[in-house]
Motif scaffolding. Structure first.
Motif, PDB file in Angstrom:
ATOM      1  N   ARG A 255      35.279  39.884  46.554  1.00  0.00           N
ATOM      2  CA  ARG A 255      36.040  38.903  45.777  1.00  0.00           C
ATOM      3  C   ARG A 255      35.107  37.923  45.077  1.00  0.00           C
ATOM      4  N   ARG A 256      34.033  37.544  45.757  1.00  0.00           N
ATOM      5  CA  ARG A 256      33.094  36.605  45.149  1.00  0.00           C
ATOM      6  C   ARG A 256      32.415  37.245  43.939  1.00  0.00           C
ATOM      7  N   ALA A 257      32.016  38.510  44.066  1.00  0.00           N
ATOM      8  CA  ALA A 257      31.369  39.199  42.948  1.00  0.00           C
ATOM      9  C   ALA A 257      32.316  39.306  41.764  1.00  0.00           C
ATOM     10  N   LEU A 258      33.581  39.594  42.040  1.00  0.00           N
ATOM     11  CA  LEU A 258      34.560  39.701  40.957  1.00  0.00           C
ATOM     12  C   LEU A 258      34.793  38.348  40.300  1.00  0.00           C
ATOM     13  N   ALA A 259      34.890  37.295  41.107  1.00  0.00           N
ATOM     14  CA  ALA A 259      35.115  35.960  40.550  1.00  0.00           C
ATOM     15  C   ALA A 259      33.961  35.547  39.647  1.00  0.00           C
ATOM     16  N   LEU A 260      32.736  35.833  40.057  1.00  0.00           N
ATOM     17  CA  LEU A 260      31.578  35.505  39.231  1.00  0.00           C
ATOM     18  C   LEU A 260      31.576  36.316  37.938  1.00  0.00           C
ATOM     19  N   ALA A 261      31.956  37.591  38.022  1.00  0.00           N
ATOM     20  CA  ALA A 261      31.955  38.442  36.834  1.00  0.00           C
ATOM     21  C   ALA A 261      33.023  38.027  35.837  1.00  0.00           C
ATOM     22  N   VAL A 262      34.157  37.543  36.339  1.00  0.00           N
ATOM     23  CA  VAL A 262      35.258  37.149  35.457  1.00  0.00           C
ATOM     24  C   VAL A 262      35.030  35.758  34.859  1.00  0.00           C
ATOM     25  N   ALA A 263      34.197  34.941  35.496  1.00  0.00           N
ATOM     26  CA  ALA A 263      33.988  33.563  35.046  1.00  0.00           C
ATOM     27  C   ALA A 263      33.574  33.460  33.574  1.00  0.00           C
TER      28      ALA A 263
END
Length: 487
Positions: A255-263
């Motif tokens: 989830r953290r990796a996805l949140a960073l990628a979507v930022a």
């Protein structure tokens, strides 16, 4: 003879484009043919009229092409694009392979990632997902097209796609023009496309049709063809996809990796919105009226500046979050910058062609016929953008030609009829994104090549999701806009 020359010039442009000729050669050649039929001076129209139109487009939109291509390449080389696509496929799973590819493509392109960057990332993941789910590969091009080049290109409010930016200087609008109508049109396009693709998947399973491996997109003649044809469809040169230094690690799925990628994608949309609705309207832009800035009105640049600021913010966020994963920043930025050159020149050449045609005396008959169609300016602009995008095989090229030739007339008609220019904006952009997906369209040719599919296998499904769905969305906007105005 003049009208015959225009028809012959458009026919030549369409026919030779379908056969793979470069638009850099075709556009001036077709313009000269139209001039010859009209008895107009050839060299004057080529070096003055044609080049003035092409140069004007480059001057106005090259910053968007440049910054958009660099942003897309940074997202690609940092691994953020792969993270988003992988997370979407993991979240929805193989049982919803089609929905996963559609939503992954929509998220990427709405956030500002170039069409071709999305193509090259989604196709390999699509093959893996479709193989695991047993879905025929022939449905994959339509699934990718639905997510990347339909509602996120022309209807969804705030999309940073170049097609959505083109009407802004002509109409004084923003990327969020007619947001309610745009959302409704998006829902129609997405719903129609998903209904068709899921129905085709069920029919394929009932017939026992399974996934069959495909030959991946390669190099050589096929790559050269995709490069020339695809350059008019988006702001990224496919030849630069494999330049730079892509992050070698596996895409993160947490989830953290996805949140960073979507930022970075979220920052593009948020800054675009804030700049268009808050920052620029409150800024003192009176200096633009000075002769050294061309006595420009603030509304002529505010929309483009908002999108530009959004993309610049996205670049800053990518750099801040992923600078350690960018192994060679100079190579990545260079590849992105180089990727913007051929597309902007190709679309500018189409605009130059349109400038020559619009300057011919016989074009006045065509213009008068279009603007006096029953149904008023909404039907007129929808028809004009549809036809010109179909003939040129380019939504951005057809849209610019229509607005260059008829934009001021449409604005006057809208004001006389009490129509909000935002409504004209949304109708024009959606109209340009319908019949542009004919077989000779650069994005269609490139997508099929990247997926390893043929027109015969996959084009029918592309027609339904890209043309039929978009036309239905356009009809909804025309109907509701005529009844209730812009909202």
């Amino acid at each position: 003879m003049g009208l015959l020359g225009i028809v012959c010039a458009l026919g030549l442009l369409m026919w030779l484009s379908f056969r793979g000729w470069s638009v850099l050669v075709l556009a001036p050649l077709a313009a000269l043919l139209a001039c010859a039929f009209s008895g107009e001076p050839l060299l004057a129209h080529w070096t003055l009229t044609f080049m003035a139109g092409a140069a004007g487009f480059i001057a106005q939109y090259f910053p968007l092409f440049l910054v958009g291509a660099i942003f897309g390449k940074l997202m690609d080389d940092s691994g953020a694009v792969q993270t988003i696509a992988a997370a979407m496929t993991d979240w929805l799973g193989a049982r919803r392979a089609i929905v996963a590819i559609v939503l992954a493509g929509a998220l990427l392109t709405y956030g500002g990632v170039s069409l071709f960057v999305a193509f090259f990332v989604l196709a390999p993941m699509g093959h893996a997902l479709f193989q695991a789910a047993g879905v025929p590969a022939r449905l994959m091009p339509a699934a990718i097209a639905l997510g990347t080049s339909t509602f996120t290109m022309s209807a969804l409010p705030g999309t940073p796609a170049i097609q959505n930016a083109i009407p802004m200087p002509f109409l004084g609008t923003t990327a969020f023009a007619a947001p309610g109508l745009g959302l409704l049109a998006s829902a129609v396009m997405l719903g129609c496309g998903l209904w068709w693709l899921t129905a085709q998947e069920r029919r394929a399973r009932a017939r026992g049709e399974a996934y069959a491996p495909r030959t991946p997109f390669g190099s050589g003649a096929s790559a050269a063809l995709v490069r020339e044809r695809g350059s008019t469809a988006a702001h990224f040169d496919p030849a630069e996809m494999h330049q730079g230094a892509r992050h070698a690690g596996a895409a993160g799925r947490s989830r953290r990796a996805l949140a960073l990628a979507v930022a970075p994608l979220g920052s593009v949309v948020l800054v675009n919105l804030l700049a268009g609705l808050v920052l620029l309207p409150r800024a003192d832009l009176a200096y633009l009226a000075a002769p050294r800035f061309g006595a420009t009105a603030a509304h002529e640049v505010a929309g483009v500046w908002s999108v530009l600021l959004g993309l610049l913010a996205g670049i800053a966020v990518v750099w801040g979050l992923f600078r350690r994963r960018l192994e060679d920043v100079r190579a990545t930025v260079d590849a992105g910058a180089n990727a913007a050159v051929l597309p902007v020149l190709s679309v500018a050449s189409l605009v130059g062609f349109g400038s020559v045609v619009a300057a011919l005396p016989s074009f006045a008959l065509v213009r008068d016929w279009i603007v006096t169609l029953d149904g008023g300016p909404l039907v007129s602009i929808a028809l004009a953008t549809n036809l010109l995008a179909a003939l040129t095989g380019s939504a951005s090229g057809g849209l610019t030609i229509a607005l260059e030739a008829l934009g001021s007339g449409y604005l006057q008609m809208a004001q006389a009829a009490g129509l909000d220019p935002a409504l004209i904006h949304r109708v024009a952009v959606i109209g340009a994104g319908t019949l542009d997906s004919l077989p000779h369209n650069g994005a269609v040719v490139s997508l099929l090549a990247v997926c390893g599919c043929s027109h015969r296998e996959s084009y029918r499904d592309i027609v339904v999701v890209s043309i039929v769905g978009a036309l239905l969305g356009l009809l909804v906007v025309l109907l509701l806009g005529s009844l209730f105005g812009s909202f």
